[in-house]
Design a protein around this motif. Structure first.
Motif, PDB file in Angstrom:
ATOM      1  N   VAL A  90       0.849  -1.199   0.000  1.00  0.00           N
ATOM      2  CA  VAL A  90       0.000   0.000   0.000  1.00  0.00           C
ATOM      3  C   VAL A  90       0.881   1.245   0.000  1.00  0.00           C
ATOM      4  O   VAL A  90       2.035   1.214   0.429  1.00  0.00           O
ATOM      5  CB  VAL A  90      -0.958   0.026   1.207  1.00  0.00           C
ATOM      6  CG1 VAL A  90      -2.010  -1.068   1.084  1.00  0.00           C
ATOM      7  CG2 VAL A  90      -0.203  -0.119   2.531  1.00  0.00           C
ATOM      8  N   THR A  91       0.337   2.341  -0.492  1.00  0.00           N
ATOM      9  CA  THR A  91       1.087   3.580  -0.613  1.00  0.00           C
ATOM     10  C   THR A  91       1.301   4.259   0.737  1.00  0.00           C
ATOM     11  O   THR A  91       0.499   4.100   1.662  1.00  0.00           O
ATOM     12  CB  THR A  91       0.380   4.550  -1.573  1.00  0.00           C
ATOM     13  OG1 THR A  91       1.164   5.731  -1.722  1.00  0.00           O
ATOM     14  CG2 THR A  91      -1.002   4.937  -1.059  1.00  0.00           C
ATOM     15  N   SER A  92       2.364   5.044   0.812  1.00  0.00           N
ATOM     16  CA  SER A  92       2.606   5.920   1.963  1.00  0.00           C
ATOM     17  C   SER A  92       2.274   7.380   1.631  1.00  0.00           C
ATOM     18  O   SER A  92       2.344   8.246   2.494  1.00  0.00           O
ATOM     19  CB  SER A  92       4.080   5.845   2.388  1.00  0.00           C
ATOM     20  OG  SER A  92       4.450   4.561   2.800  1.00  0.00           O
ATOM     21  N   HIS A  93       1.933   7.635   0.368  1.00  0.00           N
ATOM     22  CA  HIS A  93       1.770   9.014  -0.119  1.00  0.00           C
ATOM     23  C   HIS A  93       0.333   9.491   0.101  1.00  0.00           C
ATOM     24  O   HIS A  93      -0.611   8.794  -0.275  1.00  0.00           O
ATOM     25  CB  HIS A  93       2.130   9.074  -1.610  1.00  0.00           C
ATOM     26  CG  HIS A  93       2.294  10.462  -2.130  1.00  0.00           C
ATOM     27  ND1 HIS A  93       3.471  11.170  -1.993  1.00  0.00           N
ATOM     28  CD2 HIS A  93       1.430  11.281  -2.777  1.00  0.00           C
ATOM     29  CE1 HIS A  93       3.327  12.363  -2.553  1.00  0.00           C
ATOM     30  NE2 HIS A  93       2.094  12.450  -3.031  1.00  0.00           N
ATOM     31  N   ASP A  94       0.163  10.701   0.654  1.00  0.00           N
ATOM     32  CA  ASP A  94      -1.177  11.137   1.063  1.00  0.00           C
ATOM     33  C   ASP A  94      -1.701  12.390   0.378  1.00  0.00           C
ATOM     34  O   ASP A  94      -2.718  12.948   0.790  1.00  0.00           O
ATOM     35  CB  ASP A  94      -1.231  11.322   2.590  1.00  0.00           C
ATOM     36  CG  ASP A  94      -0.309  12.438   3.080  1.00  0.00           C
ATOM     37  OD1 ASP A  94       0.411  13.036   2.245  1.00  0.00           O
ATOM     38  OD2 ASP A  94      -0.316  12.709   4.291  1.00  0.00           O
ATOM     39  N   LYS A  95      -1.017  12.874  -0.674  1.00  0.00           N
ATOM     40  CA  LYS A  95      -1.491  14.068  -1.386  1.00  0.00           C
ATOM     41  C   LYS A  95      -1.461  13.852  -2.898  1.00  0.00           C
ATOM     42  O   LYS A  95      -0.530  13.251  -3.424  1.00  0.00           O
ATOM     43  CB  LYS A  95      -0.617  15.279  -1.046  1.00  0.00           C
ATOM     44  CG  LYS A  95      -0.759  15.785   0.388  1.00  0.00           C
ATOM     45  CD  LYS A  95      -2.087  16.482   0.613  1.00  0.00           C
ATOM     46  CE  LYS A  95      -2.154  17.103   2.016  1.00  0.00           C
ATOM     47  NZ  LYS A  95      -2.094  16.111   3.101  1.00  0.00           N
TER      48      LYS A  95
ATOM     49  N   PHE B 217       1.240  -6.540   5.402  1.00  0.00           N
ATOM     50  CA  PHE B 217       1.214  -5.264   4.693  1.00  0.00           C
ATOM     51  C   PHE B 217       2.580  -4.581   4.749  1.00  0.00           C
ATOM     52  O   PHE B 217       3.229  -4.540   5.792  1.00  0.00           O
ATOM     53  CB  PHE B 217       0.165  -4.329   5.302  1.00  0.00           C
ATOM     54  CG  PHE B 217      -1.244  -4.760   5.029  1.00  0.00           C
ATOM     55  CD1 PHE B 217      -1.927  -4.315   3.911  1.00  0.00           C
ATOM     56  CD2 PHE B 217      -1.886  -5.653   5.874  1.00  0.00           C
ATOM     57  CE1 PHE B 217      -3.225  -4.718   3.644  1.00  0.00           C
ATOM     58  CE2 PHE B 217      -3.188  -6.066   5.622  1.00  0.00           C
ATOM     59  CZ  PHE B 217      -3.856  -5.604   4.503  1.00  0.00           C
ATOM     60  N   VAL B 218       2.989  -4.036   3.615  1.00  0.00           N
ATOM     61  CA  VAL B 218       4.214  -3.256   3.522  1.00  0.00           C
ATOM     62  C   VAL B 218       3.895  -1.969   2.773  1.00  0.00           C
ATOM     63  O   VAL B 218       2.994  -1.940   1.920  1.00  0.00           O
ATOM     64  CB  VAL B 218       5.331  -4.049   2.793  1.00  0.00           C
ATOM     65  CG1 VAL B 218       4.955  -4.333   1.344  1.00  0.00           C
ATOM     66  CG2 VAL B 218       6.673  -3.332   2.870  1.00  0.00           C
TER      67      VAL B 218
ATOM     68  N   GLY C 299       4.843   1.921   8.686  1.00  0.00           N
ATOM     69  CA  GLY C 299       3.967   2.649   9.598  1.00  0.00           C
ATOM     70  C   GLY C 299       2.545   2.785   9.084  1.00  0.00           C
ATOM     71  O   GLY C 299       2.087   2.001   8.248  1.00  0.00           O
ATOM     72  N   LYS C 300       1.845   3.801   9.569  1.00  0.00           N
ATOM     73  CA  LYS C 300       0.433   3.989   9.233  1.00  0.00           C
ATOM     74  C   LYS C 300       0.261   4.367   7.774  1.00  0.00           C
ATOM     75  O   LYS C 300       0.889   5.306   7.280  1.00  0.00           O
ATOM     76  CB  LYS C 300      -0.175   5.070  10.126  1.00  0.00           C
ATOM     77  CG  LYS C 300      -1.670   5.257   9.922  1.00  0.00           C
ATOM     78  CD  LYS C 300      -2.240   6.244  10.918  1.00  0.00           C
ATOM     79  CE  LYS C 300      -3.743   6.407  10.714  1.00  0.00           C
ATOM     80  NZ  LYS C 300      -4.343   7.306  11.733  1.00  0.00           N
ATOM     81  N   ALA C 301      -0.610   3.634   7.086  1.00  0.00           N
ATOM     82  CA  ALA C 301      -0.860   3.912   5.671  1.00  0.00           C
ATOM     83  C   ALA C 301      -2.074   4.830   5.532  1.00  0.00           C
ATOM     84  O   ALA C 301      -3.122   4.571   6.124  1.00  0.00           O
ATOM     85  CB  ALA C 301      -1.111   2.608   4.915  1.00  0.00           C
ATOM     86  N   PRO C 302      -1.961   5.910   4.744  1.00  0.00           N
ATOM     87  CA  PRO C 302      -3.108   6.798   4.527  1.00  0.00           C
ATOM     88  C   PRO C 302      -4.170   6.104   3.684  1.00  0.00           C
ATOM     89  O   PRO C 302      -3.853   5.326   2.782  1.00  0.00           O
ATOM     90  CB  PRO C 302      -2.488   7.981   3.779  1.00  0.00           C
ATOM     91  CG  PRO C 302      -1.308   7.395   3.065  1.00  0.00           C
ATOM     92  CD  PRO C 302      -0.780   6.317   3.973  1.00  0.00           C
TER      93      PRO C 302
ATOM     94  N   LYS D 297      -2.541  -4.180  11.500  1.00  0.00           N
ATOM     95  CA  LYS D 297      -1.525  -4.332  10.456  1.00  0.00           C
ATOM     96  C   LYS D 297      -1.492  -3.131   9.511  1.00  0.00           C
ATOM     97  O   LYS D 297      -0.415  -2.673   9.117  1.00  0.00           O
ATOM     98  CB  LYS D 297      -1.778  -5.612   9.654  1.00  0.00           C
ATOM     99  CG  LYS D 297      -1.402  -6.892  10.384  1.00  0.00           C
ATOM    100  CD  LYS D 297      -1.480  -8.101   9.445  1.00  0.00           C
ATOM    101  CE  LYS D 297      -0.977  -9.359  10.119  1.00  0.00           C
ATOM    102  NZ  LYS D 297      -0.844 -10.484   9.187  1.00  0.00           N
ATOM    103  N   ILE D 298      -2.651  -2.620   9.136  1.00  0.00           N
ATOM    104  CA  ILE D 298      -2.687  -1.506   8.184  1.00  0.00           C
ATOM    105  C   ILE D 298      -2.245  -0.206   8.852  1.00  0.00           C
ATOM    106  O   ILE D 298      -1.815   0.740   8.193  1.00  0.00           O
ATOM    107  CB  ILE D 298      -4.085  -1.370   7.528  1.00  0.00           C
ATOM    108  CG1 ILE D 298      -4.001  -0.674   6.158  1.00  0.00           C
ATOM    109  CG2 ILE D 298      -5.058  -0.634   8.437  1.00  0.00           C
ATOM    110  CD1 ILE D 298      -3.378  -1.474   5.074  1.00  0.00           C
ATOM    111  N   GLU D 299      -2.354  -0.147  10.164  1.00  0.00           N
ATOM    112  CA  GLU D 299      -1.880   1.018  10.915  1.00  0.00           C
ATOM    113  C   GLU D 299      -0.382   0.922  11.204  1.00  0.00           C
ATOM    114  O   GLU D 299       0.242   1.913  11.615  1.00  0.00           O
ATOM    115  CB  GLU D 299      -2.641   1.130  12.245  1.00  0.00           C
ATOM    116  CG  GLU D 299      -4.138   1.385  12.103  1.00  0.00           C
ATOM    117  CD  GLU D 299      -4.464   2.859  11.932  1.00  0.00           C
ATOM    118  OE1 GLU D 299      -3.995   3.660  12.737  1.00  0.00           O
ATOM    119  OE2 GLU D 299      -5.173   3.193  10.964  1.00  0.00           O
ATOM    120  N   ASN D 300       0.195  -0.254  11.020  1.00  0.00           N
ATOM    121  CA  ASN D 300       1.614  -0.477  11.320  1.00  0.00           C
ATOM    122  C   ASN D 300       2.257  -1.333  10.228  1.00  0.00           C
ATOM    123  O   ASN D 300       2.771  -2.413  10.491  1.00  0.00           O
ATOM    124  CB  ASN D 300       1.760  -1.175  12.680  1.00  0.00           C
ATOM    125  CG  ASN D 300       1.240  -0.344  13.829  1.00  0.00           C
ATOM    126  OD1 ASN D 300       1.923   0.531  14.336  1.00  0.00           O
ATOM    127  ND2 ASN D 300       0.002  -0.607  14.238  1.00  0.00           N
TER     128      ASN D 300
END
Length: 265
Positions: A47-52, A83-84, A89-92, A115-118
């Motif tokens: 999952v992405t880490s990018h939030d914008k 999840f990676v 960490g927390k995924a947006p 898991k999705i929060e970490n």
């Protein structure tokens, strides 16, 4: 004297019988102790880490139904999902709709919510532990999937271990720079699909995303397939599974399961 001998004899007999009974119980208990620990087969969700969304200021992240629907299919089939994300960490999250019953089942699952929060960092992943890797979509992926060399190396290793590589919607952004040990791009000469140029234009983000996914996949040698905008389309070719849009998420999950079942035979 005879009575004493009789009592002693009876006592001795009882002691022998009690010892035999204990021994028998011990043997029976021992037959129940050895239990083989069942190790679930594991699938890695990216999952992405990018939030914008670029410079628009609009929030984005992974698209919830593109995680929850494949997760539901594979979790119900007995697979464990890890999840990676590029940063860990927390995924947006984007597309947060709990009126979708599968979204709600996923979001309310304590284990997987944790898991999705970490999420793991790529450096924490052991590729040999996974039979498949799945790149979930969401516009954030367009900024942090394609150039992540660690994730590309993980996917290449899983694929060359005879595993399944899958992605949906914008998730195939993670496939564009995966190279195999022969130097070829993973998608080269394979049937592939993704969020299309027409769909990107329809949501008015074709001038916002850093590249057009359909065009980039074609540039990498993919044989691109697509259906009409926002209709389900799932493509399977040589253990690579791709889906066009959120509407394809469940179908991608089903295709992953079918391919994994085929590999087990």
């Amino acid at each position: 004297m005879k009575k004493i001998k009789a009592i002693l004899g009876l006592f001795l007999l009882c002691a022998v019988m009690l010892a035999a009974c204990k021994q028998n119980t011990k043997v029976q208990d021992n037959t129940q102790i050895p239990k083989e620990e069942v190790t679930k087969k594991k699938i890695l969700f990216v999952v992405t880490s990018h939030d914008k969304k670029g410079n628009t200021g609009e929030p984005t992240g992974f698209y919830l139904s593109e995680v929850s629907h494949p997760w539901h299919i594979l979790h119900e089939a007995g697979y464990e999902i890890d999840f990676v994300s590029p940063l860990g960490g927390k995924a947006p999250v984007d597309g947060f709709d709990l009126n979708d019953s599968i979204n709600k089942v996923f979001w309310d699952n304590k284990e997987y919510h944790e898991k999705i929060e970490n999420t793991m960092k790529p450096t924490e992943v052991i590729p040999d532990n996974y039979v498949s890797i799945f790149y979930a979509g969401g516009h954030g992926t367009m900024w942090d999937f394609a150039d992540n060399k660690e994730l590309a190396a993980i996917a290449a290793k899983i694929y060359e271990n005879k595993g399944v590589v899958a992605a949906v919607c914008h998730g195939p952004a993670g496939l564009v720079n995966i190279k195999l040990s022969d130097g070829q791009y993973l998608v080269n000469n394979k049937k592939i699909n993704s969020f299309t140029n027409e769909e990107e234009a329809a949501v008015k983000l074709d001038n916002i995303v850093p590249f057009l996914l359909e065009s980039k996949l074609i540039e990498r040698g993919a044989i691109f397939e697509k259906s009409a905008p926002f209709t389900s389309h799932v493509t399977v070719d040589q253990r690579v599974i791709t889906g066009q849009n959120p509407q394809s998420a469940q179908g991608v999950g089903e295709a992953i399961l079918k391919e994994l079942n085929k590999n087990d035979k």
